[in-house]
Design a protein around this motif. Structure first.
Motif, PDB file in Angstrom:
ATOM      1  N   GLY A 323       4.514   8.313  -5.922  1.00  0.00           N
ATOM      2  CA  GLY A 323       4.158   8.909  -4.876  1.00  0.00           C
ATOM      3  C   GLY A 323       2.599   8.531  -4.628  1.00  0.00           C
ATOM      4  O   GLY A 323       2.283   9.425  -3.648  1.00  0.00           O
ATOM      5  N   ARG A 324       2.019   7.672  -5.223  1.00  0.00           N
ATOM      6  CA  ARG A 324       0.503   7.408  -4.991  1.00  0.00           C
ATOM      7  C   ARG A 324       0.275   6.202  -4.221  1.00  0.00           C
ATOM      8  O   ARG A 324       1.123   5.236  -4.580  1.00  0.00           O
ATOM      9  CB  ARG A 324      -0.046   7.638  -6.388  1.00  0.00           C
ATOM     10  CG  ARG A 324      -0.310   8.917  -7.144  1.00  0.00           C
ATOM     11  CD  ARG A 324      -1.170   8.865  -8.491  1.00  0.00           C
ATOM     12  NE  ARG A 324      -0.911  10.111  -8.981  1.00  0.00           N
ATOM     13  CZ  ARG A 324      -0.305  10.218 -10.170  1.00  0.00           C
ATOM     14  NH1 ARG A 324       0.406   9.133 -10.765  1.00  0.00           N
ATOM     15  NH2 ARG A 324      -0.275  11.520 -10.879  1.00  0.00           N
ATOM     16  N   ARG A 325      -0.693   6.032  -3.797  1.00  0.00           N
ATOM     17  CA  ARG A 325      -1.210   4.577  -3.165  1.00  0.00           C
ATOM     18  C   ARG A 325      -1.706   3.932  -4.197  1.00  0.00           C
ATOM     19  O   ARG A 325      -2.413   4.532  -5.327  1.00  0.00           O
ATOM     20  CB  ARG A 325      -2.172   4.935  -2.207  1.00  0.00           C
ATOM     21  CG  ARG A 325      -1.710   5.534  -0.849  1.00  0.00           C
ATOM     22  CD  ARG A 325      -2.804   5.768   0.235  1.00  0.00           C
ATOM     23  NE  ARG A 325      -3.271   4.359   0.712  1.00  0.00           N
ATOM     24  CZ  ARG A 325      -4.638   4.451   1.282  1.00  0.00           C
ATOM     25  NH1 ARG A 325      -5.488   5.328   1.383  1.00  0.00           N
ATOM     26  NH2 ARG A 325      -5.067   3.256   1.661  1.00  0.00           N
ATOM     27  N   PHE A 326      -1.651   2.461  -4.208  1.00  0.00           N
ATOM     28  CA  PHE A 326      -2.254   1.740  -5.453  1.00  0.00           C
ATOM     29  C   PHE A 326      -2.952   0.541  -4.942  1.00  0.00           C
ATOM     30  O   PHE A 326      -3.546  -0.184  -5.568  1.00  0.00           O
ATOM     31  CB  PHE A 326      -0.912   1.161  -6.020  1.00  0.00           C
ATOM     32  CG  PHE A 326       0.164   0.795  -5.559  1.00  0.00           C
ATOM     33  CD1 PHE A 326       0.113  -0.715  -5.204  1.00  0.00           C
ATOM     34  CD2 PHE A 326       1.025   1.388  -4.826  1.00  0.00           C
ATOM     35  CE1 PHE A 326       1.265  -1.329  -4.522  1.00  0.00           C
ATOM     36  CE2 PHE A 326       2.245   0.886  -4.018  1.00  0.00           C
ATOM     37  CZ  PHE A 326       2.302  -0.497  -3.998  1.00  0.00           C
ATOM     38  N   ALA A 327      -2.892   0.232  -3.528  1.00  0.00           N
ATOM     39  CA  ALA A 327      -3.416  -0.936  -3.094  1.00  0.00           C
ATOM     40  C   ALA A 327      -3.863  -0.774  -1.553  1.00  0.00           C
ATOM     41  O   ALA A 327      -3.167   0.072  -0.903  1.00  0.00           O
ATOM     42  CB  ALA A 327      -2.619  -2.165  -3.147  1.00  0.00           C
ATOM     43  N   CYS A 328      -5.038  -1.432  -1.144  1.00  0.00           N
ATOM     44  CA  CYS A 328      -5.516  -1.379   0.317  1.00  0.00           C
ATOM     45  C   CYS A 328      -4.340  -2.131   1.055  1.00  0.00           C
ATOM     46  O   CYS A 328      -4.331  -3.445   0.887  1.00  0.00           O
ATOM     47  CB  CYS A 328      -6.878  -2.010   0.405  1.00  0.00           C
ATOM     48  SG  CYS A 328      -7.259  -2.023   1.836  1.00  0.00           S
ATOM     49  N   GLU A 329      -3.705  -1.416   1.965  1.00  0.00           N
ATOM     50  CA  GLU A 329      -2.513  -2.020   2.520  1.00  0.00           C
ATOM     51  C   GLU A 329      -2.861  -3.073   3.635  1.00  0.00           C
ATOM     52  O   GLU A 329      -1.925  -4.102   3.787  1.00  0.00           O
ATOM     53  CB  GLU A 329      -1.582  -0.974   3.235  1.00  0.00           C
ATOM     54  CG  GLU A 329      -1.201   0.031   2.397  1.00  0.00           C
ATOM     55  CD  GLU A 329      -2.076   1.379   2.133  1.00  0.00           C
ATOM     56  OE1 GLU A 329      -1.486   2.226   1.543  1.00  0.00           O
ATOM     57  OE2 GLU A 329      -3.355   1.072   2.482  1.00  0.00           O
ATOM     58  N   ASP A 330      -3.950  -3.180   4.242  1.00  0.00           N
ATOM     59  CA  ASP A 330      -4.340  -4.347   5.182  1.00  0.00           C
ATOM     60  C   ASP A 330      -5.117  -5.506   4.598  1.00  0.00           C
ATOM     61  O   ASP A 330      -5.922  -5.958   5.682  1.00  0.00           O
ATOM     62  CB  ASP A 330      -4.647  -3.714   6.634  1.00  0.00           C
ATOM     63  CG  ASP A 330      -6.245  -2.805   6.381  1.00  0.00           C
ATOM     64  OD1 ASP A 330      -6.757  -2.905   5.247  1.00  0.00           O
ATOM     65  OD2 ASP A 330      -6.715  -2.782   7.574  1.00  0.00           O
ATOM     66  N   THR A 331      -5.252  -5.747   3.537  1.00  0.00           N
ATOM     67  CA  THR A 331      -5.824  -6.929   2.903  1.00  0.00           C
ATOM     68  C   THR A 331      -5.013  -8.058   3.508  1.00  0.00           C
ATOM     69  O   THR A 331      -3.905  -7.768   3.757  1.00  0.00           O
ATOM     70  CB  THR A 331      -6.330  -6.880   1.373  1.00  0.00           C
ATOM     71  OG1 THR A 331      -5.202  -6.523   0.961  1.00  0.00           O
ATOM     72  CG2 THR A 331      -7.221  -5.964   1.062  1.00  0.00           C
ATOM     73  N   THR A 332      -5.591  -9.193   3.275  1.00  0.00           N
ATOM     74  CA  THR A 332      -4.861 -10.443   3.637  1.00  0.00           C
ATOM     75  C   THR A 332      -3.314 -10.377   2.830  1.00  0.00           C
ATOM     76  O   THR A 332      -3.321  -9.989   1.733  1.00  0.00           O
ATOM     77  CB  THR A 332      -5.499 -11.832   3.430  1.00  0.00           C
ATOM     78  OG1 THR A 332      -4.871 -12.714   4.127  1.00  0.00           O
ATOM     79  CG2 THR A 332      -5.608 -12.087   1.686  1.00  0.00           C
ATOM     80  N   TYR A 333      -2.391 -10.821   3.520  1.00  0.00           N
ATOM     81  CA  TYR A 333      -1.056 -10.495   3.410  1.00  0.00           C
ATOM     82  C   TYR A 333      -0.547 -10.867   1.807  1.00  0.00           C
ATOM     83  O   TYR A 333       0.254 -10.049   1.245  1.00  0.00           O
ATOM     84  CB  TYR A 333      -0.169 -11.094   4.279  1.00  0.00           C
ATOM     85  CG  TYR A 333      -0.093 -12.318   4.716  1.00  0.00           C
ATOM     86  CD1 TYR A 333       0.631 -13.380   3.716  1.00  0.00           C
ATOM     87  CD2 TYR A 333      -0.949 -12.963   5.762  1.00  0.00           C
ATOM     88  CE1 TYR A 333       0.411 -14.737   4.149  1.00  0.00           C
ATOM     89  CE2 TYR A 333      -1.196 -14.327   5.912  1.00  0.00           C
ATOM     90  CZ  TYR A 333      -0.332 -15.246   5.248  1.00  0.00           C
ATOM     91  OH  TYR A 333      -0.599 -16.615   5.531  1.00  0.00           O
ATOM     92  N   ALA A 334      -1.154 -12.024   1.260  1.00  0.00           N
ATOM     93  CA  ALA A 334      -0.673 -12.408   0.076  1.00  0.00           C
ATOM     94  C   ALA A 334      -1.199 -11.649  -0.864  1.00  0.00           C
ATOM     95  O   ALA A 334      -0.808 -11.635  -2.112  1.00  0.00           O
ATOM     96  CB  ALA A 334      -1.007 -13.940  -0.092  1.00  0.00           C
ATOM     97  N   LEU A 335      -2.345 -10.978  -0.804  1.00  0.00           N
ATOM     98  CA  LEU A 335      -3.087 -10.353  -1.805  1.00  0.00           C
ATOM     99  C   LEU A 335      -2.372  -8.902  -1.685  1.00  0.00           C
ATOM    100  O   LEU A 335      -2.038  -8.314  -2.953  1.00  0.00           O
ATOM    101  CB  LEU A 335      -4.453  -9.933  -1.717  1.00  0.00           C
ATOM    102  CG  LEU A 335      -5.350  -9.043  -2.380  1.00  0.00           C
ATOM    103  CD1 LEU A 335      -5.299  -9.560  -3.901  1.00  0.00           C
ATOM    104  CD2 LEU A 335      -6.939  -9.076  -1.904  1.00  0.00           C
ATOM    105  N   THR A 336      -1.980  -8.340  -0.600  1.00  0.00           N
ATOM    106  CA  THR A 336      -1.204  -7.201  -0.448  1.00  0.00           C
ATOM    107  C   THR A 336       0.020  -7.327  -1.307  1.00  0.00           C
ATOM    108  O   THR A 336       0.462  -6.498  -2.274  1.00  0.00           O
ATOM    109  CB  THR A 336      -1.010  -6.739   1.104  1.00  0.00           C
ATOM    110  OG1 THR A 336      -2.451  -6.500   1.397  1.00  0.00           O
ATOM    111  CG2 THR A 336      -0.524  -5.415   0.671  1.00  0.00           C
TER     112      THR A 336
END
Length: 502
Positions: A323-336
């Motif tokens: 239930g936790r965030r783990f990544a910045c969601e709007d970095t470039t799509y392949a990195l996300t």
């Protein structure tokens, strides 16, 4: 879907790490006989069914560009294509190309002083220290010229956008560089095909190259299946492999790219179905060195997060099993996408997008997704958490922290999100994030002249590679839209020029 039913798959991925040796790879993936012994000059004379100067395997973007340049230089060029028509993945793509310092960039963006050097540095930083610096700099140095060449074929670049942000790159090297036309990939590569055909390139469709022919240590041609018959084609100057990467080959993916293996098992691969690693396998069979495997070109399947810097991501966040965030969601799509894949495999659990009704995902659209079983909804986070099997207290805390940061500062203080910074209110929705795969990263090690290098670091005489069949210029994740087509056009054109000059 609560718990990912992929335990056996993940165990298989771990086991596949031991199969990276080229010998093991070929044993598991080759579908043709081993290459015939080299002709050392004293045996039976080979009979050739066809002869050309430059033999190109694959009629995608790289192959057609190679053929065009070869014939423009006065050489005979023949392209073998396994499919029934030209284009490969290039013609199925978005039809956009990264380039720096172009007239279109100056006309359509605020970047008036962009340089190939800045472009290269940005790519190198996104490559996380793994790329071949010479290849990257050569590719970006040629990028503006490729735009001019395409314009000479009648194409007009009408829009220029930029990649979404990434944490590892210096913003001073960033610029809007993604060039697009009104005619898309179909119009672009039809124009390239027509120019190649007019220049004298010969195309053989429904013809599958099966193995390289080596004489006295030099690649002198290839065998192929055409109309049910095995034919031998002599290449007086050289053979160019332009068959893309291992996109649809699960055995090679298992051995070389766990991310591609996962995607093929659990999502859709939109690359041309003929991209089964044929050229890479054939080159490896004669000692060609494989390099830079592991990354993929992935797009988040439902949110299209980080598609470019001009398109903001809707108010939402990704959560993991806990239930936790783990990544910045709007970095470039392949990195996300890479971070999503890592989290899914690490926890053996799906990741979810959490949102409320918004301008992109309206309540009507979200309710339709719920009705079709593609999303879940709840009046509270606890209600929602129970349906997706994540920790309800953590999920509530994640929402509270998001809303607190946005309300107090208008910023994402946890992960430095840049867009979609709005308070999220109920009713709440969750849907499983997945991927659309656009192909794998990794191929044959090449020199600046597109020569394929063997496992001892020596050039294999007569053998060249271009486009996604070559490697070293794209790293562990795809660095932004338009990079693959830049590589296809750059290394394709260069290979054609180099081989025809021999």
């Amino acid at each position: 879907m609560k718990e990912c039913s992929r335990r056996n798959f993940i165990k298989g991925m771990a086991a596949s790490a031991a199969t990276l040796a080229v010998g093991g790879l070929l044993a598991g993936c080759a579908t043709n006989e081993a290459p015939k012994a080299e002709n050392q000059g004293g045996g039976e004379q080979r009979t050739w069914d066809k002869e050309t100067d430059v033999l190109i395997l694959g009629a995608g973007g790289a192959g057609m560009c190679a053929g065009y340049e070869a014939t423009q230089a006065g050489a005979k060029a023949l392209i073998l294509e396994k499919a029934e028509s030209f284009g490969g993945t290039s013609i199925r793509s978005g039809g956009i190309i990264q380039a720096s310092g172009t007239a279109a960039q100056k006309k359509l963006t605020s970047y008036q002083e962009d340089t190939a050097e800045k472009h290269a540095q940005y790519y190198l930083e996104e490559g996380e220290g793994t790329l071949d610096e010479e290849l990257v700099k050569d590719m970006t140095a040629g990028s503006a010229g490729h735009i001019e060449w395409l314009e000479s074929l009648g194409l007009e670049f009408t829009n220029v956008t930029g990649s979404a942000h990434v944490p590892m790159a210096d913003e001073s090297n960033y610029a809007d560089r993604i060039h697009g036309t009104a005619v898309g990939a179909s119009g672009m590569f039809t124009a390239v095909h027509d120019a190649a055909e007019k220049s004298g390139v010969e195309f053989m469709y429904n013809t599958e190259a099966t193995q390289l022919i080596v004489e006295n240590g030099k690649v002198v041609g290839a065998e192929a299946l055409s109309e049910g018959k095995t034919i031998a084609i002599k290449a007086n100057k050289g053979v160019i492999i332009a068959t893309s990467s291992i996109d649809h080959n699960q055995e090679m993916s298992k051995a070389l790219s766990p991310n591609q293996y996962y995607d093929n098992a659990n999502s859709i691969c939109a690359a041309a179905p003929t991209n089964t690693g044929d050229g890479i396998r054939m080159a490896a069979a004669i000692g060609g060195q494989l390099t830079h495997f592991g990354g993929v070109i992935d797009l988040t399947g439902k949110t299209s997060a980080g598609i470019n810097r001009q398109t903001p991501l809707m108010p939402c966040f990704f959560v993991n099993k806990y239930g936790r965030r783990f990544a910045c969601e709007d970095t470039t799509y392949a990195l996300t996408s890479r971070e999503l894949w890592r989290e899914m495999t690490k926890t053996n659990h799906a990741c979810y997008t959490i949102c409320g009704p918004n301008a992109v995902m309206t309540k009507e659209k979200l309710d339709e997704m719920v009705a079709s079983g593609k999303a879940f909804t709840g009046a509270t986070m606890q209600e929602l958490a129970a349906q997706i099997d994540v920790d309800g207290e953590n999920l509530q805390a994640t929402l509270d922290q998001w809303n607190k940061d946005i309300t107090e500062s208008g910023k994402d203080r946890q992960l430095d999100r840049a867009t979609g910074l709005e308070v999220i209110e109920g009713p709440y929705y969750a849907f499983e994030e997945g991927f659309m795969n656009l192909g794998s990263i990794g191929g044959l090690k090449i020199t600046l002249n597109c020569e394929v290098v063997n496992t001892q670091g020596e050039v294999i005489p007569g053998l060249y590679a271009a486009g996604m069949a070559s490697a070293g210029w794209v790293g562990p994740f795809y660095p932004g839209s338009g990079t693959a087509l830049l590589g296809a056009i750059h290394w394709g054109r260069k290979a054609g020029k180099v081989v025809s000059a021999l």
